[in-house]
Design a protein around this motif. Structure first.
Motif, PDB file in Angstrom:
ATOM      1  N   ASN A  74       8.524  -0.177  -3.193  1.00 22.20           N
ATOM      2  CA  ASN A  74       9.517   0.816  -2.759  1.00 22.20           C
ATOM      3  C   ASN A  74       8.881   2.052  -2.157  1.00 22.20           C
ATOM      4  N   GLY A  75       7.641   2.275  -2.466  1.00 25.85           N
ATOM      5  CA  GLY A  75       7.052   3.560  -2.109  1.00 25.85           C
ATOM      6  C   GLY A  75       7.610   4.610  -3.061  1.00 25.85           C
ATOM      7  N   LEU A  76       7.445   5.866  -2.709  1.00 23.66           N
ATOM      8  CA  LEU A  76       8.010   6.902  -3.583  1.00 23.66           C
ATOM      9  C   LEU A  76       8.600   8.039  -2.759  1.00 23.66           C
ATOM     10  N   LEU A  77       9.922   8.185  -2.875  1.00 20.52           N
ATOM     11  CA  LEU A  77      10.621   9.353  -2.347  1.00 20.52           C
ATOM     12  C   LEU A  77      11.256   9.985  -3.579  1.00 20.52           C
ATOM     13  N   PRO A  78      10.598  11.016  -4.147  1.00 17.07           N
ATOM     14  CA  PRO A  78      10.996  11.454  -5.487  1.00 17.07           C
ATOM     15  C   PRO A  78      12.455  11.890  -5.546  1.00 17.07           C
ATOM     16  N   GLY A 118       0.836  -1.196   0.000  1.00 14.49           N
ATOM     17  CA  GLY A 118       0.000   0.000   0.000  1.00 14.49           C
ATOM     18  C   GLY A 118       0.875   1.252   0.000  1.00 14.49           C
ATOM     19  N   ARG A 119       0.653   2.149  -0.933  1.00 14.53           N
ATOM     20  CA  ARG A 119       1.448   3.387  -1.022  1.00 14.53           C
ATOM     21  C   ARG A 119       0.607   4.516  -0.442  1.00 14.53           C
ATOM     22  N   TYR A 120       1.001   4.939   0.737  1.00 12.13           N
ATOM     23  CA  TYR A 120       0.190   5.929   1.444  1.00 12.13           C
ATOM     24  C   TYR A 120       0.995   7.192   1.707  1.00 12.13           C
ATOM     25  N   GLY A 177       1.892  15.661  -0.609  1.00 12.34           N
ATOM     26  CA  GLY A 177       2.593  15.816  -1.874  1.00 12.34           C
ATOM     27  C   GLY A 177       2.794  14.480  -2.568  1.00 12.34           C
ATOM     28  N   GLU A 178       3.917  14.360  -3.234  1.00 14.55           N
ATOM     29  CA  GLU A 178       4.144  13.180  -4.068  1.00 14.55           C
ATOM     30  C   GLU A 178       4.559  11.961  -3.248  1.00 14.55           C
ATOM     31  N   LEU A 179       4.911  12.196  -1.998  1.00 13.46           N
ATOM     32  CA  LEU A 179       5.451  11.154  -1.134  1.00 13.46           C
ATOM     33  C   LEU A 179       4.494   9.954  -0.999  1.00 13.46           C
ATOM     34  N   ALA A 180       5.032   8.725  -1.096  1.00 11.70           N
ATOM     35  CA  ALA A 180       4.225   7.526  -0.838  1.00 11.70           C
ATOM     36  C   ALA A 180       5.072   6.558  -0.019  1.00 11.70           C
ATOM     37  N   ILE A 181       4.521   6.141   1.128  1.00  8.18           N
ATOM     38  CA  ILE A 181       5.261   5.276   2.047  1.00  8.18           C
ATOM     39  C   ILE A 181       4.376   4.096   2.411  1.00  8.18           C
TER      40      ILE A 181
END
Lengths: 600, 468
Positions: free
Chosen positions: A410-414, A305-307, A441-445
């Motif tokens: 991985n999630g997303l740390l741009p 899950g990308r939150y 913002g764009e962050l997904a964890i």
């Protein structure tokens, strides 16, 4: 004398020539050619596979979670089959006539001389009846296999399931042969190499009907099957069950880690399913239902899950601010239900101006955006400042896989390049990206990553790879490593003090536990698709943390409304073993809350 | 000349010895194929080897009884015996019992007999009787028709029973007729027909057409026309190559035939002008061959699928699959696994565990190959060869024409059975279900061969009392 007498020579010549040709052909393939000898061996010897039982799965208290039950495959040897009572067989097996007929055709297609599985995984009760009547069905045999048996009725995604190997599996690993079982998801998949054991082999002499005629060479070439090794997990099944109960009828996830060791105590993705639903024959029946369920019970939200982390991200901002020296604990910022920082940032009602600890306690948005802006602007340009900031965030294991035990996102740390494209310039303005400071913002964890950085907070600066199996041997131990975050310990103490206050007096009050100091941080993650998500990170006891956890409740609105109370209950359950009577009402409310299908 | 009147002294004992050796070897193999420790008793009538032993004893009795007949009886009663055999074959068609899709059995109580086995010696007797008539010439048309009718009648009736294998056995008589004066060209034609049949199934039409043309031209060279052949070849290529280049989409075999046709017409014109008869015959022969090749394709398509499969497998056209090639493959595996000296008596795994189909009947030779190896199988083939050659030798020493023809019939039938049966187990001949004499399990076959041979031995024992 007749004039054709000399023809006797021609006739005798033909006879002799044919005989010589035959003898030459016999010499060729009896003496010169070895091909047929090898084929004959394949014909009359058959290597039977002995299937080992899979390893058992235990929790950290050595409580049995998963073991095995016997299952029976009905084998058919088409050549030996005589007319039989189809109706009786159908009623014993409990399958449809179409299925039986289709499978019989398939077996015949495979080979009339070799056995194939007609119906696999017949339940024990049906087997008992079948065994009695089997003598009336020549050409049908029983082969015993083992199936999984689960002692828990939830967390199917965590344990995973076992199914027959696919052609792709066989191609990947030559160990497998058609008909073998393999762990397909979850722990069954990750630890397949421990659980599967080693197949054995029994070489027998067989006749053309594949009937055993005895052991070959007195068992010289036989190899016994080696039972799969047991899996001792780090899970606390009581905590796992309790978390599943609290997350009933909610979407989201809970991950609890023992900070000192990185051991995962509980990992709940909600909604999940009862793993017993997809054992053996039921797999084919129930799997499609699970797969088509709009709530996606097969989907592991804790690792995939990308939150957005929302405000739970603020403690990390505070640490970076302190470490880079752009603020001190005494630095003040003003906020009157919001502040203008390049754009207007809304906030809620609290005192102003306020210092760092107040800001953590009240979860003040402008404070952390100001802080973040300072971090960005301390560098020659915003882009470089972002790079500096990103290094710290990365050190907490964000934007990468943190555990080797699960299929993880991985999630997303741009990366900076991401924003170059997005903003179409390398000359960024801080206000473009400042919502990152408050976990938007764009962050997904993933929840797993959130639990991991919470463990790093609890450890005051380091974390150990989160894992779910006790590192009993070297290959398991090698998977683990300790990673240090380049931030001084004193800054952690400061931030933890703020998180303590957040639980004692601030937004996380509903996570308080009597006689235990809890440090936590709420988060209300903005969700463009509907109701905001409710998040809470916490660890306890603060002095000597034994549990660090994240609770993520989709559409739970405020961090304080669901995530914080659930986290409080879990901490109490784990540290005290029971819920105090004062919290029973809260517990009941949490269990009964239904956020998936709200009552009309 | 002193005439020995004792029958025993006049009998050809080497033949009887060979016969006994083969029967004994055959029974050993049947014992091996059905061997199980709990049924090791020799005369256990519930097992194949036990029954076969009983039939062997009966066969010896039959042999003895046959020898008791007066030698003249066989010649005198050959036509009634033949007629009786034909009636029996007709009866089978009406009241026969079907076994393995063939209606070729008659049941008399517990006994099941196969009249097609016995019609062989009846036909042999009739053939000998007809061919030994005074001043009989095979190559006369009425005689050829009569002989043809004599052979085709039982063959057709057996074919109607759906027992193709036993019907094909009658083609063995062509060798007998060859000995009696059938033109060698007919034998050669039969051989060529078989060869072309094989060629046209194995190779694509273009290749077969090319082979036929090449063979024609080579024959022309042989008949001392090398220049004509060379010119013809050049003309053919000059026509064919431009056509092939201009019309790349047209099937090349058609173009080759077109070129061949044009050249033939031109050549025939020239031949007519120069009167070279031989070359004309050769060219016409080549066209006959091509026509035959085309029709083979049609014939082949008209065969039943399993017959097509068998031929295809034999010729290696289709990959041997589990279904179609199973029998031959298993048979070859069993024989091939025997090696030089074999696995030893009762040690064959392939026959013991039933991998070989019909292991005690049509594929009995597998038992020889697997358990006795190359040495054993070569020995069995040599035994058969010796027996057949001995029979030919005996036939040649007959004073009576009747006895000689009959002797050749016995030798040729035996040869055909041995060649086809062993040939199919080693993959040289398509699978045609006919038994291996003296080896295959079953009473009818053994008795029929016993009678066949012992009638001849009775005739042979009497040879010195016959005056030409």
């Amino acid at each position: 004398m007749d004039k054709f007498a000399q023809r006797k020579g021609i006739i005798a010549g033909i006879v002799i020539a044919v005989c010589l040709v035959y003898i030459a052909q016999l010499f060729h393939f009896q003496v010169l050619d070895d091909k047929y000898k090898i084929k004959a061996e394949n014909n009359s010897q058959r290597a039977e596979t002995l299937y080992p039982a899979r390893g058992l799965v235990y929790d950290r208290q050595k409580r049995l979670l998963v073991d095995n039950q016997a299952a029976y495959d009905l084998i058919m040897l088409p050549r030996q089959v005589k007319r039989f009572d189809t109706l009786e067989l159908l009623s014993i097996l409990g399958v449809s006539r179409e299925l039986l007929e289709r499978n019989i055709a398939k077996c015949k297609e495979h080979s009339p001389y070799r056995p194939s599985v007609l119906i696999s995984q017949i339940p024990g009760d049906r087997y008992a009846v079948l065994q009695e009547k089997l003598y009336r069905y020549p050409g049908f045999y029983i082969q015993t296999r083992t199936l999984r048996k689960y002692h828990v009725d939830h967390s199917g995604d965590l344990f995973g399931y076992v199914s027959e190997v696919s052609p792709a599996d066989i191609q990947k690993d030559p160990y497998y042969a058609p008909g073998d079982y393999i762990g397909t998801t979850g722990l069954e998949k990750t630890f397949e190499w421990i659980l599967r054991g080693k197949k054995g082999k029994k070489v027998v002499i067989v006749d053309n009907f594949n009937r055993e005629k005895g052991s070959f060479a007195d068992g010289e070439y036989d190899e016994p099957a080696i039972i799969g090794e047991n899996l001792y997990t780090t899970l606390d099944i009581e905590l796992q069950s309790y978390a599943s109960l609290l997350m009933k009828n909610k979407k989201g996830g809970v991950v609890a880690i023992e900070p000192a060791t990185g051991q995962i105590l509980a990992k709940v993705s909600a909604p999940s399913y009862d793993p017993s639903m997809i054992i053996g024959q039921d797999l084919g029946k129930n799997y499609p239902t699970l797969q088509n369920d709009p709530q996606k019970p097969l989907y592991d939200r804790t690792t995939k899950g990308r939150y957005p982390p929302g405000s739970t991200f603020k403690p990390l901002q505070a640490l970076i601010g302190l470490q880079t020296g752009v603020i001190t604990p005494r630095t003040l910022f003003a906020c009157h239900q919001g502040a203008f920082i390049g754009r207007f940032v809304a906030c809620h009602d609290h005192k102003s101006p306020l210092n760092l600890l107040d800001a953590i306690e009240t979860s003040c948005n402008p404070y952390f955006i100001n802080l973040f802006t300072r971090v960005l602007e301390a560098a020659p340009n915003v882009r470089e400042g972002y790079g500096e900031w990103r290094k710290y965030i990365e050190a907490f294991g964000i934007g990468e896989k943190v555990t080797a035990d699960f299929d993880e996102d991985n999630g997303l740390l741009p990366a900076p390049e991401y924003y170059d494209l997005r903003l179409k310039t390398k000359n960024w303005h801080a206000s473009y990206i400042n919502s990152l400071a408050i976990g938007q913002g764009e962050l997904a964890i993933t929840p797993m990553q959130m639990a991991n950085f919470t463990a790093a907070l609890a450890n005051r600066g380091h974390y150990i790879t989160p894992h779910v199996v006790l590192p009993a041997n070297d290959s398991l131990r090698q998977r683990l490593q300790q990673r240090q975050v380049p931030i001084a310990r004193e800054h952690f103490e400061t931030v933890i003090e703020g998180m303590k206050r957040a639980v004692n007096n601030g937004t996380g009050r509903r996570a308080r536990v009597e006689n235990i100091t809890v440090a936590g941080k709420t988060g209300t993650a903005e969700n463009p698709h509907g109701q905001d998500h409710s998040v809470f990170i916490a660890f306890a006891p603060v002095e000597n943390p034994r549990i660090a956890l994240v609770v993520y409740v989709e559409h739970g609105e405020w961090g304080a409304s669901y995530a914080a109370p659930i986290a409080g209950l879990l901490i109490e359950k784990y540290l005290k073993g029971a819920i105090s009577p004062g919290k029973k009402a809260e517990e009941k409310r949490m269990i009964e809350t239904n956020l998936i299908t709200p009552e009309p | 000349m002193t005439r020995k009147t004792s029958l025993a002294a006049n009998l050809d004992w080497p033949t009887i010895l060979l016969y006994i050796l083969l029967v004994a070897a055959g029974w050993t193999c049947i014992y091996a194929t059905g061997h199980e420790e709990q049924h090791a008793r020799l005369l256990d009538l519930s097992r194949e080897h036990g029954k076969q032993l009983a039939w062997i004893l009966a066969a010896f009795l039959l042999a003895f009884l046959t020898l008791l007949f007066d030698a003249k009886f066989f010649a005198a009663f050959s036509i009634p015996v033949y007629a009786a055999a034909i009636l029996l074959l007709l009866a089978v068609l009406l009241v026969g019992k079907e076994v393995n899709a063939s209606r070729s059995w008659i049941e008399i109580g517990a006994l099941r007999v196969q009249p097609s086995e016995f019609s062989k010696f009846a036909t042999a007797l009739a053939l000998a009787s007809v061919a030994s008539r005074h001043n009989f010439k095979v190559m006369r048309l009425p005689n050829l028709l009569l002989l043809g009718l004599l052979l085709l009648l039982p063959a057709t009736l057996i074919k109607l029973q759906n027992d193709t294998g036993s019907a094909i056995v009658y083609s063995a008589f062509i060798l007998v007729l060859f000995r009696e004066g059938l033109h060698g060209a007919i034998l050669l034609l039969c051989f060529m027909a078989i060869l072309l049949f094989v060629l046209s199934i194995v190779y694509p039409p273009l290749t077969v057409a090319a082979i036929i043309i090449a063979a024609t031209l080579l024959l022309a060279c042989y008949y001392r026309q090398p220049r004509a052949a060379l010119h013809y070849l050049l003309a053919l290529l000059l026509l064919f190559l431009p056509l092939a280049i201009l019309l790349p989409d047209a099937p090349p075999d058609r173009l080759l035939l077109l070129a061949h046709a044009a050249c033939t017409l031109a050549a025939l014109l020239l031949i007519y002008l120069r009167r070279v008869k031989r070359v004309a015959i050769l060219l016409l022969l080549s066209w006959t061959c091509i026509a035959y090749t085309v029709s083979v394709d049609r014939i082949f398509q008209s065969l039943l699928p399993h017959q097509q499969d068998r031929i295809n497998i034999l010729l290696g056209v289709e990959q041997e699959t589990r279904k179609t090639g199973y029998h031959v493959m298993q048979s070859k595996i069993a024989i091939g696994s025997g090696g030089l000296a074999g696995k030893g008596f009762l040690k064959g795994t392939q026959i013991k565990y039933n991998f070989v189909p019909a292991k005690s009947t049509d594929f009995i030779f597998c038992a020889v190959g697997e358990e006795w190896g190359f040495i054993g199988s070569a020995a069995v083939i040599l035994l058969f060869m010796t027996l057949i050659l001995r029979l030919i030798y005996l036939a040649e020493r007959q004073r009576s024409h009747f006895s000689r023809v009959y002797g050749y019939c016995v030798a040729c039938i035996l040869f055909f059975h041995v060649a086809v049966n062993i040939g199919m187990t080693i993959g040289l001949v398509p699978v045609i279900g006919i038994p291996l004499p003296f080896f295959s399990y079953g009473g009818s076959s053994l008795w029929a061969f016993t009678i066949l041979i012992f009638i001849f031995l009775r005739l042979d024992a009497n040879r010195l009392q016959v005056f030409k």
